[in-house]
Enzyme design. Structure first.
Site, PDB file in Angstrom:
ATOM      1  N   THR A  12       0.872  -1.219   0.045  1.00 10.04           N
ATOM      2  CA  THR A  12       0.058  -0.054  -0.031  1.00 10.04           C
ATOM      3  C   THR A  12       0.945   1.197   0.008  1.00 10.04           C
ATOM      4  OG1 THR A  12      -1.878  -1.066   1.098  1.00 10.04           O
ATOM      5  CG2 THR A  12      -1.694   1.163   1.479  1.00 10.04           C
ATOM      6  N   TYR A  25      -8.064   1.410  -3.735  1.00 14.22           N
ATOM      7  CA  TYR A  25      -6.733   1.505  -4.279  1.00 14.22           C
ATOM      8  C   TYR A  25      -6.153   0.238  -4.715  1.00 14.22           C
ATOM      9  CZ  TYR A  25      -4.886   0.085   0.124  1.00 14.22           C
ATOM     10  OH  TYR A  25      -4.331  -1.084   1.128  1.00 14.22           O
ATOM     11  N   SER A  58       1.433  -7.632  -1.021  1.00 21.35           N
ATOM     12  CA  SER A  58       2.161  -8.759  -0.452  1.00 21.35           C
ATOM     13  C   SER A  58       1.370  -9.823  -0.296  1.00 21.35           C
ATOM     14  CB  SER A  58       2.390  -7.935   0.830  1.00 21.35           C
ATOM     15  OG  SER A  58       1.304  -8.069   1.757  1.00 21.35           O
ATOM     16  N   THR A  91       1.332  -4.405   4.252  1.00 18.95           N
ATOM     17  CA  THR A  91       1.258  -4.783   5.465  1.00 18.95           C
ATOM     18  C   THR A  91       0.404  -6.193   5.864  1.00 18.95           C
ATOM     19  OG1 THR A  91      -0.848  -3.855   5.720  1.00 18.95           O
ATOM     20  CG2 THR A  91       1.220  -2.499   6.238  1.00 18.95           C
ATOM     21  N   ASP A  92      -0.379  -6.784   4.762  1.00 23.89           N
ATOM     22  CA  ASP A  92      -0.945  -7.965   4.909  1.00 23.89           C
ATOM     23  C   ASP A  92       0.063  -9.174   5.320  1.00 23.89           C
ATOM     24  OD1 ASP A  92      -3.268  -6.834   4.564  1.00 23.89           O
ATOM     25  OD2 ASP A  92      -3.538  -7.561   2.378  1.00 23.89           O
ATOM     26  N   LYS A 164      -0.022  -8.210  12.814  1.00 28.52           N
ATOM     27  CA  LYS A 164      -1.003  -7.090  12.317  1.00 28.52           C
ATOM     28  C   LYS A 164      -2.232  -7.467  13.064  1.00 28.52           C
ATOM     29  CE  LYS A 164      -3.109  -5.042   8.058  1.00 28.52           C
ATOM     30  NZ  LYS A 164      -3.324  -5.149   6.695  1.00 28.52           N
ATOM     31  N   GLU A 283      -0.799 -32.965  28.155  1.00 23.99           N
ATOM     32  CA  GLU A 283      -0.893 -34.279  28.425  1.00 23.99           C
ATOM     33  C   GLU A 283      -2.414 -34.756  27.773  1.00 23.99           C
ATOM     34  OE1 GLU A 283       1.396 -36.485  29.370  1.00 23.99           O
ATOM     35  OE2 GLU A 283       2.520 -35.123  29.848  1.00 23.99           O
TER      36      GLU A 283
HETATM   37  N1  ASP Z   1      -3.016  -5.305   0.603  1.00 18.56           N
HETATM   38  C1  ASP Z   1      -1.942  -4.610   0.897  1.00 18.56           C
HETATM   39  C2  ASP Z   1      -0.474  -5.413   0.839  1.00 18.56           C
HETATM   40  O1  ASP Z   1      -0.275  -6.184   1.692  1.00 18.56           O
HETATM   41  C3  ASP Z   1      -1.973  -4.096   2.295  1.00 18.56           C
HETATM   42  C4  ASP Z   1      -1.135  -3.136   2.650  1.00 18.56           C
HETATM   43  O2  ASP Z   1       0.115  -3.024   2.190  1.00 18.56           O
HETATM   44  O3  ASP Z   1      -1.364  -2.506   3.662  1.00 18.56           O
HETATM   45  O4  ASP Z   1       0.211  -5.244  -0.140  1.00 18.56           O
END
Ligand code: ASP
Length: 326
Positions: A12, A25, A58, A91-92, A164, A283
């Site tokens: 992102t 986006y 990602s 971030t994913d 996250k 156990e």
């Molecule tokens: N979908 C995005 C990614 O992981 C989300 C992000 O970057 O916040 O590339």
């Protein structure tokens, strides 16, 4: 001035959409050179090298791309002129990449991952400020030999414990019960704690030649989940991580399947679908001690450690030892 290498992978932070808006986006659209243009103060902080090795959302990250990233960072870190490295990432899956890198990188130089929750075209994108702070952190002497770190929203986190925890807010990360490594105010760095588990050059995996990763799957337990899923996965996976309920638990049909498949050589790790706490041996749910406890690792991180551990050994007790050390 320090020299910082930025390895750009997308996310992102490099996303674009309707001008001003933070939703709808596409991640991984614009190049790092263009992002740097929007942060003029960076030029006074450090000499910057840019290595745009991919530009992806990602969720497209995978084993092959992790190996490419690891090799690129190891190569860049060998350059005596480079003082620190920043990786920009979506971030994913950033927590998985961060953990993979902290287990495999052969350098003690600072490596800092960062990203953004808002695209570059949003009204007030968070990416440029995170990147500015990540560069300051990567050039700071206190960041040396801290393992791979994540910089997000003024906070320094460790790759091992970061998760996250919010898919909507800018302050999207947390280290669960372990607080954080430190804070930043603009370019000022304040460390307060240190990672205790093995990482980077202290890690056994950073001394191995890694060209592939074994197949390891994660399977999620829920009330009434069919044990047949475990048999299906055992066809083409060497290891299975269970995202169990509570203390990594499951029902009796799963226990029978785990016992049976363990005897056939499948390595099981018990992790939990619960975000806080620790999975220890049990156990009742694992009377034969076939499963390895994930301790505080999330299922997605336990999977990474199990893939690497399987490159080193198929001995259950040896892998158990690794899970205590990393
Ligand atoms: N979908 C995005 C990614 O992981 C989300 C992000 O970057 O916040 O590339």
């Amino acid at each position: 001035m320090k020299t910082i290498a930025i390895i750009a992978t997308g996310g992102t932070i490099a996303g674009t959409g309707q001008i001003g808006k933070a939703s709808a986006y596409r991640a991984g659209e614009i190049g790092m050179d263009e992002i740097i243009e929007t942060i003029p103060m960076i030029k006074d902080m450090a000499h910057i090298q840019v290595h745009q090795i991919m530009n992806i959302d990602s969720n497209e990250m995978n084993n092959e791309r992790w190996l490419l990233l690891m090799k690129t960072i190891n190569k860049v870190a060998q350059d005596d002129e480079v003082d620190g490295i920043v990786v920009t990432h979506g971030t994913d899956t950033i927590e998985e990449t961060a953990y993979f890198l902290t287990l495999t990188l052969h350098t003690l130089k600072p490596v800092v991952l960062t990203g953004a929750m808002r695209p570059a075209t949003a009204t007030s994108p968070d990416g440029p400020y995170n990147l500015y702070q990540a560069i300051a952190l990567a050039g700071h002497p206190d960041a040396y030999d801290q393992g791979v770190m994540l910089l997000f929203s003024n906070t320094i986190y460790s790759a091992r414990d970061i998760q996250k925890v919010n898919n909507y807010k800018i302050d999207a990360f947390d280290q669960k019960s372990f607080g954080c490594l430190g804070y930043m105010q603009d370019d000022q760095v304040y460390f307060f704690s240190k990672i205790f588990k093995k990482h980077t050059q202290h890690s056994l995996f950073s001394h191995m030649e890694i060209d592939h990763l074994p197949e390891v799957a994660i399977v999620y337990f829920y009330a009434g989940a069919h044990a047949s899923m475990l048999y299906d996965l055992s066809q083409d996976h060497e290891g299975i991580v269970i995202a169990g309920s509570g203390n990594g638990n499951y029902d009796r049909s799963w226990l029978e399947a785990i016992n049976d498949l363990s005897e056939k050589g499948i390595i099981f790790v018990r992790a939990s679908r619960v975000i806080q706490g620790i999975v220890l041996s049990d156990e009742i749910f694992d009377p034969h001690h076939y499963c390895i406890s994930a301790n505080t690792l999330s299922p997605q991180k336990a999977r990474i450690l199990l893939m690497l551990a399987l490159l080193h050994s198929h001995q259950r007790e040896e892998i158990r030892k690794i899970f205590h050390q990393y």
